[in-house]
Design an enzyme around this catalytic site. Structure first.
Site, short mmCIF file in Angstrom:
data_model
loop_
_atom_site.label_atom_id
_atom_site.label_comp_id
_atom_site.label_asym_id
_atom_site.label_seq_id
_atom_site.Cartn_x
_atom_site.Cartn_y
_atom_site.Cartn_z
N LYS A 164 0.65 -1.49 0.01
CA LYS A 164 0.33 0.54 -0.45
C LYS A 164 0.75 1.13 -0.37
CE LYS A 164 -2.06 0.19 3.67
NZ LYS A 164 -3.10 -0.42 4.61
N GLU A 190 -1.42 8.07 12.37
CA GLU A 190 -0.14 6.99 11.96
C GLU A 190 0.47 6.74 13.32
OE1 GLU A 190 1.96 6.88 8.20
OE2 GLU A 190 -0.93 5.68 8.39
N ARG A 191 1.32 5.73 12.66
CA ARG A 191 2.49 5.06 14.14
C ARG A 191 3.63 6.08 13.87
NH1 ARG A 191 -0.08 1.07 12.23
NH2 ARG A 191 -0.86 -0.30 13.27
#
Length: 481
Positions: A164, A190-191
Site C-alpha cells: 500500500k 499514523e504510528r
C-alpha cells in the site's frame, strides 16, 4: 481617554469550570467564544482546547487538542478569538507538520507564510469543473482497468504488507515527474515509526521538494487526530486555488478519521448511532470529502487508504466512504504472495471512469475483454488444480495462456523500489499499456515465455528479456553482416 481599539485587542479571559479527560468546560463573564474558537490555558498556555458547544450564556464546552495533564479548575483561560489555523504557502513544501502547523522535522523554522483557518467551505458548484478527465498514473494496471479521475477520490483497500505505502510513494513520484504538481501526505492516526520511515523514504527517493506532510500520530488526543485531515486540506487548497497547481492528496487512513470523530462524539456525550458510530458520521465525512474537488483553477486528486473493520464492507464507516469514491483499488494478499506487484486485484477493483463516454470505446472494450479473460482463468483454476492443464479444451488452454501473460504484463517495476530490487522503475503511457494488452489478447505473444513479460514497462521490452527475441536479433545481425 481609553483607546477602545486597545481594549478590544486585549485577551478575553475565562475560568476552567471542569475537566473530564479531554472535555473541558470554561466560564466567561462576557464575550462567549464562537463554535470552533481555540482557547489556550495551563502553564505557558500550552494546553489547546477547541470549542464545540455553548452550554448556556456563560459556559462553553470544548475538546482538548493536546494532553490535559496539569489542568485544574479555576485556571485562567485565554480566548484567542480565532479558529485553529495552519500555515500555507510555497515555503511549506518539503516540510512535515503537526495539526497546529508546527514543523516537526527538526529543520529551520518557517518564514514568510500565511495562516488560514482549517474550517473552510467546499468550492461552490458554480466553480466546479464538470468535465470528466482521466488522471494518468503511469501504472499500467491502474490506468487500464481502474482509471482514476482528475479531481476524484480513489480508495485503496488493503492490509499490512501488500504494498500500500509503496503504491502511494510511486504515485507521488509519478505525479511530480509528469504533472508538475504538489503532493500532500496526510497521516491520520499514523504510528510515529511509519511517519518517520515514510519521511526518510521520500527524502531518499528525491520527491520531498514538491511535497508537504501532515501527521496526527496515534498517541495524540482524538481532537487532534480529528482535525489533521482539515489541516492538510487547507494546505492543499492553497496550491489549488492560489498557485493553480494540481495536487495529489494521500490520506492514510480515512477510517482513523472516522474513529477519532467517534471518540470526540462519545466524549461530548452524544447518543451513539448504529455499531457505536457517531450520529453525525455522514456529515463529518462529507465536510472533509466535499472539499476534495476539481475547480476552474486546479484539481485535488485524492488517494485514500481505507481500513475495513473485520473485512465487513457493510460496516457504516466503509459504506459512507464508498459513497464518496470514484474508484476502488483492492490490494490482494494472494497476488502479493505470487510476486505480482502492484498486488491489485483487477476483478474486485472498480472505477466509475471506466465507461465508453469517458475513456473511449477502444479502451472500454479492451478493459472488458481483459476482465473477462481473467475471470475465466479464475474459474478454470479449480479444474487445473484437480485435473491438470492438459485436460482443458484447446480454447480454454488459450484463455489460460492469455490470462497468465496479461497478469505478468500488468506487473511493473517501481522507481521507489529500484534501490531494493535492482530493477529500474518504468513509467508506462496509457497508449503503450493498451497496445500491450491488445497484442496479448490477439495471441501475438503465445510463443513468448511468460517470464519475458514479467516486470517490464512497454510490451516492446519483452523481446529484450525473451531468449527467442535475443536469438532473432542475433540472427538478424549475422544476416546483415
Amino acid at each position: 481617554m481609553i483607546d477602545r481599539r486597545l481594549e478590544s485587542d486585549a485577551p478575553k479571559l475565562g475560568v476552567v469550570v471542569s475537566v473530564r479527560g479531554s472535555v473541558v468546560d470554561v466560564r466567561f463573564e462576557s464575550d462567549l467564544p464562537a463554535i470552533y474558537t481555540v482557547l489556550r490555558m495551563g502553564a505557558e498556555r500550552q494546553i489547546v482546547v477547541e470549542v464545540l458547544a455553548q452550554l448556556d450564556a456563560r459556559q462553553v464546552r470544548g475538546i482538548a487538542l493536546t494532553p490535559t495533564q496539569g489542568l485544574a479548575r479555576g485556571m485562567v483561560v485565554e480566548n484567542t478569538g480565532r479558529p485553529l489555523q495552519v500555515p500555507v504557502g510555497t515555503n511549506t513544501l518539503s516540510r512535515m507538520f503537526d495539526v497546529f502547523g508546527n514543523v516537526i522535522d527538526r529543520e529551520a523554522d518557517l518564514v514568510d507564510v500565511e495562516w488560514r483557518s482549517v474550517h473552510r467551505s467546499p468550492p461552490p458548484l458554480a466553480r466546479r469543473s464538470t468535465k470528466a478527465e482521466v488522471f494518468e498514473t503511469g501504472i499500467k494496471v491502474i490506468d487500464v482497468l481502474v482509471p482514476l479521475e482528475r479531481g476524484g477520490k480513489a480508495g485503496l483497500f488493503g492490509g499490512a504488507g501488500v504494498g500500500k505505502t509503496v503504491l502511494l510513494t510511486e504515485m507521488i513520484h509519478n505525479m511530480i515527474g509528469q504533472h508538475e504538481g504538489v503532493s500532500m501526505f496526510c497521516g491520520i492516526g499514523e504510528r510515529s515509526r511509519e511517519g518517520e520511515e515514510l519521511y526518510r523514504e521520500m527524502k531518499a527517493a528525491g520527491v520531498l521538494p514538491n511535497m508537504v506532510m501532515v501527521f496526527g500520530q496515534m498517541n495524540e488526543p482524538p481532537g487532534a487526530r480529528f482535525r489533521v485531515g482539515h489541516a492538510a486540506l487547507t494546505m492543499a487548497e492553497y496550491f489549488r486555488d492560489d498557485e493553480r497547481r494540481d495536487v495529489l492528496l494521500l490520506i492514510d487512513n480515512v477510517f482513523r478519521f472516522i474513529q477519532a470523530g467517534m471518540e470526540v462524539s462519545g466524549l461530548m456525550g452524544q447518543m451513539p448511532s448504529r455499531l457505536g458510530y457517531q450520529p453525525t458520521l455522514g456529515t463529518e465525512l462529507s465536510a472533509l470529502e466535499e472539499r476534495i474537488a476539481n475547480t476552474d483553477k486546479g484539481a485535488i486528486t485524492s488517494i485514500q487508504a481505507v481500513y475495513v473493520p473485520a473485512d465487513d464492507f457493510t460496516d457504516p464507516a466503509a459504506v459512507h466512504t464508498f459513497s464518496h469514491l470514484s474508484a476502488s483499488i483492492v490490494l490482494s494478499r494472494k497476488r502479493a504472495s505470487e510476486g505480482l506487484y502492484p498486488a491489485i486485484d483487477p476483478l474486485q477493483s472498480s472505477s466509475k471512469m471506466a465507461t465508453p463516454g469517458v475513456v473511449g470505446p477502444r479502451h472500454y472494450a479492451l478493459a472488458q475483454e481483459i476482465r473477462r479473460t481473467l475471470a475465466q482463468y479464475a474459474e478454470l483454476k479449480d479444474v487445473i488444480a484437480m485435473l491438470g492443464l492438459e485436460q482443458l479444451a484447446r480454447e480454454d488452454r488459450k484463455v489460460v495462456a492469455r490470462a497468465r501473460r496479461l497478469e505478468r504484463f500488468l506487473t511493473q517495476p517501481f522507481f521507489t523500489t529500484g534501490q531494493f530490487t535492482g530493477i529500474e522503475g518504468k513509467l508506462v503511457s496509457l497508449e503503450d499499456a493498451l497496445d500491450g494488452c491488445e497484442r496479448i489478447l490477439r495471441d501475438e505473444f503465445e510463443d513468448t515465455p511468460e517470464s519475458a513479460l514479467y516486470m517490464i514497462g512497454a510490451i516492446s521490452e519483452s523481446r529484450q528479456k525473451s531468449p527467442a527475441g535475443a536469438e532473432d536479433e542475433h540472427a538478424a545481425d549475422t544476416h546483415e553482416s
